[in-house]
Design an enzyme around this catalytic site. Sequence first.
Site, PDB file in Angstrom:
ATOM      1  N   HIS A 153     -24.042  30.079  41.324  1.00 17.34           N
ATOM      2  CA  HIS A 153     -25.376  29.511  41.094  1.00 17.34           C
ATOM      3  C   HIS A 153     -25.345  27.979  41.132  1.00 17.34           C
ATOM      4  O   HIS A 153     -25.766  27.393  42.111  1.00 17.34           O
ATOM      5  CB  HIS A 153     -25.915  30.057  39.761  1.00 17.34           C
ATOM      6  CG  HIS A 153     -27.320  29.651  39.481  1.00 17.34           C
ATOM      7  ND1 HIS A 153     -28.060  30.161  38.444  1.00 17.34           N
ATOM      8  CD2 HIS A 153     -28.132  28.752  40.100  1.00 17.34           C
ATOM      9  CE1 HIS A 153     -29.262  29.604  38.441  1.00 17.34           C
ATOM     10  NE2 HIS A 153     -29.321  28.752  39.440  1.00 17.34           N
ATOM     11  N   TYR A 201     -16.193   3.134  24.098  1.00 19.41           N
ATOM     12  CA  TYR A 201     -16.651   2.562  25.366  1.00 19.41           C
ATOM     13  C   TYR A 201     -18.118   2.128  25.315  1.00 19.41           C
ATOM     14  O   TYR A 201     -18.928   2.743  24.631  1.00 19.41           O
ATOM     15  CB  TYR A 201     -16.459   3.607  26.468  1.00 19.41           C
ATOM     16  CG  TYR A 201     -17.021   3.238  27.808  1.00 19.41           C
ATOM     17  CD1 TYR A 201     -16.318   2.397  28.669  1.00 19.41           C
ATOM     18  CD2 TYR A 201     -18.272   3.702  28.207  1.00 19.41           C
ATOM     19  CE1 TYR A 201     -16.834   2.049  29.900  1.00 19.41           C
ATOM     20  CE2 TYR A 201     -18.796   3.359  29.435  1.00 19.41           C
ATOM     21  CZ  TYR A 201     -18.082   2.534  30.282  1.00 19.41           C
ATOM     22  OH  TYR A 201     -18.609   2.197  31.490  1.00 19.41           O
ATOM     23  N   ASP A 216     -12.788  11.485  30.381  1.00 21.37           N
ATOM     24  CA  ASP A 216     -13.778  10.677  29.649  1.00 21.37           C
ATOM     25  C   ASP A 216     -15.040  11.488  29.330  1.00 21.37           C
ATOM     26  O   ASP A 216     -15.424  11.629  28.175  1.00 21.37           O
ATOM     27  CB  ASP A 216     -14.232   9.491  30.510  1.00 21.37           C
ATOM     28  CG  ASP A 216     -13.181   8.395  30.633  1.00 21.37           C
ATOM     29  OD1 ASP A 216     -12.197   8.415  29.877  1.00 21.37           O
ATOM     30  OD2 ASP A 216     -13.376   7.521  31.508  1.00 21.37           O
ATOM     31  N   HIS A 276     -30.563  21.128  35.213  1.00 22.25           N
ATOM     32  CA  HIS A 276     -30.017  22.115  36.143  1.00 22.25           C
ATOM     33  C   HIS A 276     -30.242  21.640  37.571  1.00 22.25           C
ATOM     34  O   HIS A 276     -31.332  21.182  37.900  1.00 22.25           O
ATOM     35  CB  HIS A 276     -30.688  23.468  35.927  1.00 22.25           C
ATOM     36  CG  HIS A 276     -30.318  24.485  36.944  1.00 22.25           C
ATOM     37  ND1 HIS A 276     -29.004  24.720  37.284  1.00 22.25           N
ATOM     38  CD2 HIS A 276     -31.062  25.311  37.729  1.00 22.25           C
ATOM     39  CE1 HIS A 276     -28.972  25.661  38.215  1.00 22.25           C
ATOM     40  NE2 HIS A 276     -30.202  26.026  38.512  1.00 22.25           N
ATOM     41  N   HIS A 318     -28.641  22.363  41.917  1.00 20.96           N
ATOM     42  CA  HIS A 318     -27.738  23.084  42.816  1.00 20.96           C
ATOM     43  C   HIS A 318     -26.995  22.042  43.647  1.00 20.96           C
ATOM     44  O   HIS A 318     -26.838  22.201  44.860  1.00 20.96           O
ATOM     45  CB  HIS A 318     -28.503  24.032  43.738  1.00 20.96           C
ATOM     46  CG  HIS A 318     -29.344  25.044  43.023  1.00 20.96           C
ATOM     47  ND1 HIS A 318     -30.496  25.574  43.545  1.00 20.96           N
ATOM     48  CD2 HIS A 318     -29.175  25.631  41.805  1.00 20.96           C
ATOM     49  CE1 HIS A 318     -31.012  26.457  42.690  1.00 20.96           C
ATOM     50  NE2 HIS A 318     -30.226  26.499  41.614  1.00 20.96           N
TER      51      HIS A 318
END
Length: 226
Positions: free
Chosen positions: A169, A223, A129, A104, A106
């Site tokens: 958020h 890939y 992709d 997580h 910001h």
Amino acid sequence: MTSARADVRETIARLRRTVAELHGELTRNGLVSWTAGNVSARVPDRDLMVIKPSGVSYDELGEHTMVVTDLSGELVEGDLAPSSDTAAHAYVYRHMPEVGGVVHTHSTYATAWAARGVPIPCVLTMIADEFGGEIPVGPFALIGDDSIGRGIVDTLRASRSPAVLMRNHGPFTVGKDARAAVKAAVLVEDVARTVHIAHQLGDVLALDREDIDRLHHRYQNVYGQR
Ligand SMILES: [Zn+2]
């Protein structure tokens, strides 16, 4: 029994190092300010995870400052309180058994899209992709219960994307391991920036569904180094 316990000790020690090192990618890639942002890793075959402690500066993060919690977010090992986002990470691990890492941040551009509540459209091969389509927006949710985790899981289940922009958020990303989740966090910021700039220049061109499917399949299955 004793050797199984030794194995899990070793796994936790390795994950503490990995998760501590991966936090360095958040700062290197300019994804975080101050103490915001967090990486976690699931301890395989155990209802445990390794996660960043709450409110500790990035310079002080090392393998010994990482904490271990169970998948209800309760501290199992460590001297510091776990990240304030622990409940969201734990919810993801409880409900998405294929996920081994959660991140997580910001980060600026991805969070700007989250502030507008607009998905990032699939207008670049790199988005096809890595994300397999548009990067979706999740609901607004307050910290403190399962609502952030539920919003992440419900949104990701309806998509191929390993990233969700939680409304007002910021991005949460997942991967088969913590490194894959960090990669998605770096790439979501990169494409959020590029598509933002493209919008300043004029109309953006959508990719065809079939091309998106082909690109996504190739990148996910062919890939890279075999
Ligand atoms: Zn946050």
